[in-house]
Design an enzyme around this catalytic site. Structure first.
Site, PDB file in Angstrom:
ATOM      1  N   THR A 119       1.751   5.749   4.341  1.00 41.97           N
ATOM      2  CA  THR A 119       2.743   6.473   3.900  1.00 41.97           C
ATOM      3  C   THR A 119       2.523   7.661   4.460  1.00 41.97           C
ATOM      4  OG1 THR A 119       1.598   7.044   1.840  1.00 41.97           O
ATOM      5  CG2 THR A 119       2.966   5.131   1.956  1.00 41.97           C
ATOM      6  N   HIS A 158      -2.500  -0.489  -6.542  1.00 46.38           N
ATOM      7  CA  HIS A 158      -1.888   0.180  -5.370  1.00 46.38           C
ATOM      8  C   HIS A 158      -3.054   0.367  -4.184  1.00 46.38           C
ATOM      9  CE1 HIS A 158       1.059   2.469  -3.639  1.00 46.38           C
ATOM     10  NE2 HIS A 158       1.520   3.248  -4.456  1.00 46.38           N
ATOM     11  N   TYR A 216       7.998  15.254  -4.027  1.00 48.74           N
ATOM     12  CA  TYR A 216       7.467  14.328  -2.971  1.00 48.74           C
ATOM     13  C   TYR A 216       8.333  13.190  -2.937  1.00 48.74           C
ATOM     14  CZ  TYR A 216       3.521  10.841  -1.878  1.00 48.74           C
ATOM     15  OH  TYR A 216       2.631  10.350  -1.216  1.00 48.74           O
TER      16      TYR A 216
END
Length: 776
Positions: A599, A472, A586
């Site tokens: 993001t 990630h 979230y």
């Protein structure tokens, strides 16, 4: 070994007359072709670099500028107002040129300077146009005059030629730093439905103290950083959220993407892997040349492409205190794992990519290899699945020299990692929880059959199904999704298979054999410790894949509601029914309209959404208010006015300045018990879903963020299907992924029922009005 096979092309013997050198004509041919390919690649990159560098102008416009200036000079008109004469007097080589040559050279230099100035001016205008975000706040189907004018001007700037992947990078605006007042106000609003009056009053006091005392100093430094850095968030986000984490990245950080939901183009494992690897090489070639079209909202507004640069040839390297991301230039091999063995496979032959049929041959050789793993080799990859510090120490101690160093370098410098899995997975409606087992396999597998440090691991299952496990830190899910959709579409609609399920094309029998990596591993205890840590995490993951096909995007849009807002409110309703309370939620949104944007968080649990869930009367009106609120928050997040990234950066700045902030500590320690994300679909428009309704992706997901919470990823597929990927932990008595999936399904149906009831009510009112009109 492949290296040995190539080396036999050169042989020599020592004779009395000197060295007698024998050269292989075949090898010389391959060397020549490789050199030609390399220079062609460099030329294309150089050309595309120029095209990108001068965008939105074109190189031909330079020639037009030169011709225009020269024409005016021959007409005895000086458009430079004396600047050409000044350049001519200051030329350092004026003594070696005629007066006419000096004049021509000076005119060309002036025209070039004028051309570059015009490019800078166009880029400034483009950046100003891209900084306009009012369009995103306008109602769907309605567009103000200002937005129409803006759209026309923006479209006109792009009408000259097709942009390349990185054409807009220099023109994208910087991510703005929100004001502290706005951030604190929005934060307090977001936590209001989660706190009672006393708790909220305490939080309000702490927040106002922070705003008055610590925030002004922190904000000044943060604004200074935003002026200096390309993006004030992204570098700290990558370092502190990902690379400095010392816990396992398997499940906790890595995410996954699944294959096509209903279709398996071939059940031959080696053939499917051959086609897909070849498609990935095609994608990588276009990526390295910058030839992909940039993703654009409304078909006009460009998204940042920065994250795509590190998709291939990238590895997360473990460190004692922090990891780092190693990205290399074009790599010509990949590493394949099968039944505990590692193989190095070359991707080029004679200066070109291997064809799918050639790759199939290489992978089939690996599948047919019956050799046993070397001692310690079977679970070696578990080192990448466990805690980072033991892995970093083992890497420094045992992989710094000899065969271990060479083999580890082969893995870490490979284009990507491929696992030829010995299991069968995929969605099967006749098998209970098949999608759940598929998700767990792609996410963590056996904990030692994926190299979790690679930018991504491609997984080819025994039955021809595929999956991708992605690290990630280097990028977010939409970047991997862009590549994955391209690959699947290329595999099915461009490359295809023979009737027997093999890759199309001839088989080159002269390919060098695959090279088995060699190891000398004296750390089996360390490997076993990492494996046990990873296995405990994997065994605790509770997954449920939920296919919701009662209705989809088409019906939701008919109710004049955003599909994302509809689903997020259904999740709030499901959460309340599941636990009897609300929680901090979230939802990931993107900030890629800004340069190097990643993001931002949308806090989906709001005052409006909780009012909708709790009330039984006037629920449709409350739903619409909650949906409008959610849409506005999503738009604020996309346009740089979110809450959490700003607070995160203020917290990092407080650490650098040794400022203790109780408010920031509390904010950054709050658990996200419901973490959600939408997987984008059909970014490339390579497949017409209406024409090929079964060729739809299953989406992807991630592990649970909180020990007692849920992770929910969803993908809106076409008009009539939504797929949910739900994760939690078995160890939590409060959660159950299957139960939560059922709650989501019922919540979606219940919200639809509100619109059905309203439609019936409107129809009855219309009918009654018509009857009354007839009676009159």
């Amino acid at each position: 070994m492949a290296e040995a096979h190539q080396a036999v092309g050169f042989q020599f013997t020592v004779t009395p007359d000197g060295i007698d050198l024998h050269l292989s004509r075949e090898v010389l041919k391959h060397i020549y072709l490789s050199g030609v390919t390399s220079w062609i690649k460099r030329a294309i990159r150089f050309k595309n670099g120029i095209l990108t560098g001068v965008y939105p102008a074109s190189p031909s416009s330079w020639l037009i500028a030169v011709i225009a200036i020269m024409s005016t000079m021959y007409a005895r008109i000086d458009p430079s107002l004396g600047m050409i004469d000044t350049i001519k007097r200051t030329l350092p080589v004026s003594d070696y040129m005629t007066v006419q040559t000096q004049t021509v050279l000076s005119a060309i230099l002036f025209a070039t300077g004028l051309w570059l100035s015009l490019i800078l001016m166009l880029r400034y205008i483009l950046k100003a146009l891209l900084s306009y975000h009012a369009w995103i706040f306008e109602s769907h189907g309605k567009m103000s005059f200002c937005t129409k004018l803006w759209l026309v001007r923006l479209s006109n700037m792009f009408s000259g030629r097709r942009p390349l992947l990185y054409s807009f990078q220099a023109s994208l605006p910087r991510l703005p730093v929100p004001s502290v007042d706005d951030t604190i106000t929005r934060y307090l609003e977001s936590v209001r439905p989660l706190l009672d009056d006393e708790q909220y009053n305490q939080m309000e006091v702490v927040a106002n103290d922070f705003k008055r005392d610590e925030a002004p100093k922190l904000q000044k430094y943060l604004i200074l950083k935003s002026w200096w850095a390309t993006n004030y968030v992204s570098d700290w986000w990558e370092e502190y959220i990902y690379l400095r984490g010392r816990s396992p990245i398997m499940v906790n950080s890595n995410f996954y993407a699944m294959d096509l939901l209903y279709v398996i183009p071939t059940h031959r494992q080696a053939a499917r892997a051959g086609n897909v690897v070849h498609a990935m090489l095609q994608y990588r070639r276009k990526l390295e040349r910058g030839e992909h079209a940039p993703l654009r909202a409304l078909g006009v507004v460009p998204m940042c492409s920065y994250q795509m640069e590190r998709m291939f040839n990238t590895t997360r390297i473990p460190g004692i205190e922090t990891d780092f991301v190693q990205h290399l230039s074009d790599r010509k091999h990949l590493v394949v794992y099968h039944k505990g063995r590692f193989f190095k496979v070359w991707l080029y032959y004679g200066g070109r990519h291997l064809w799918p049929s050639e790759l199939e041959t290489q992978f089939q050789r690996i599948l047919d290899d019956t050799t046993e793993p070397q001692p310690g080799e079977l679970k070696l990859a578990a080192l990448t699945a466990g805690n980072r510090v033991p892995w970093a120490r083992a890497r420094l101690k045992y992989f710094s020299q000899g065969v271990n160093k060479a083999s580890l370098e082969a893995i870490e410098t490979s284009a990507f990692f491929l696992t030829l899995d010995d299991e069968e997975h995929g969605y099967d409606p006749d098998k209970l929880r098949s999608l759940d087992l598929y998700a767990k396999s792609v996410l963590h597998g056996k904990c030692y059959d994926r190299w979790f440090d690679k930018s991504f691991t491609l997984i080819a299952y025994k039955n021809g199904k595929l999956g991708v496990n992605a690290e990630h830190s280097w990028a977010d899910a939409p970047i991997v999704g862009h590549m994955w959709e391209y690959v699947l579409a290329t595999d099915c609609f461009h490359l295809g298979y023979t009737e027997e399920g093999h890759c199309k094309g001839d088989i080159n029998k002269g390919l060098p054999p695959t090279a088995k990596l060699q190891w000398d591993i004296p750390l089996e205890e360390v490997i076993e410790d990492s494996y046990m840590v990873a296995k405990e995490i994997a065994d605790d993951v509770d997954f449920h894949g939920c296919l919701f096909d009662e209705f989809g995007k088409g019906l939701i849009k008919k109710s004049r509601t955003s599909p994302d807002a509809f689903i997020q409110l259904a999740l709030q309703l499901a959460q309340f029914r599941d636990k009897g309370e609300f929680c901090l939620t979230y939802e990931a949104s993107m900030t890629r309209m800004f340069r190097e944007g990643r993001t931002e968080t949308v806090r989906s649990c709001t005052i409006e959404s909780t009012a909708f869930v709790r009330q039984s009367a006037q629920r449709l009106d409350l739903f619409r208010k909650a949906a409008d609120k959610h849409q506005n928050m999503y738009r604020l997040a996309m346009t740089g006015s979110g809450i959490d990234r700003h607070l995160f950066c203020l917290y990092i700045m407080s650490k650098y300045l040794n400022i203790d902030s109780p408010f920031l500590k509390q904010v950054l320690s709050e658990p996200w018990r419901l973490s959600t994300s939408q997987t984008p679909q059909q970014q490339l428009n390579m497949v017409d879903i209406n024409k090929f309704p079964r060729y739809v992706g299953a989406g992807g997901g991630f592990g649970p963020v909180a020990d007692d919470g849920y992770g929910v990823s969803y993908i809106i597929v076409g008009e009539n299907l939504i797929t949910f990927h739900i994760s939690s932990k078995f160890s939590s008595p409060e959660t159950d992924s299957y139960r939560f999936g059922q709650n989501i399904r019922q919540a979606m149906l219940d919200i639809r029922a509100l619109f059905d009831q309203n439609d019936k009510k409107e129809i009855n009112e219309a009918q009654n009005a018509l009857v009354a009109l007839k009676n009159i």
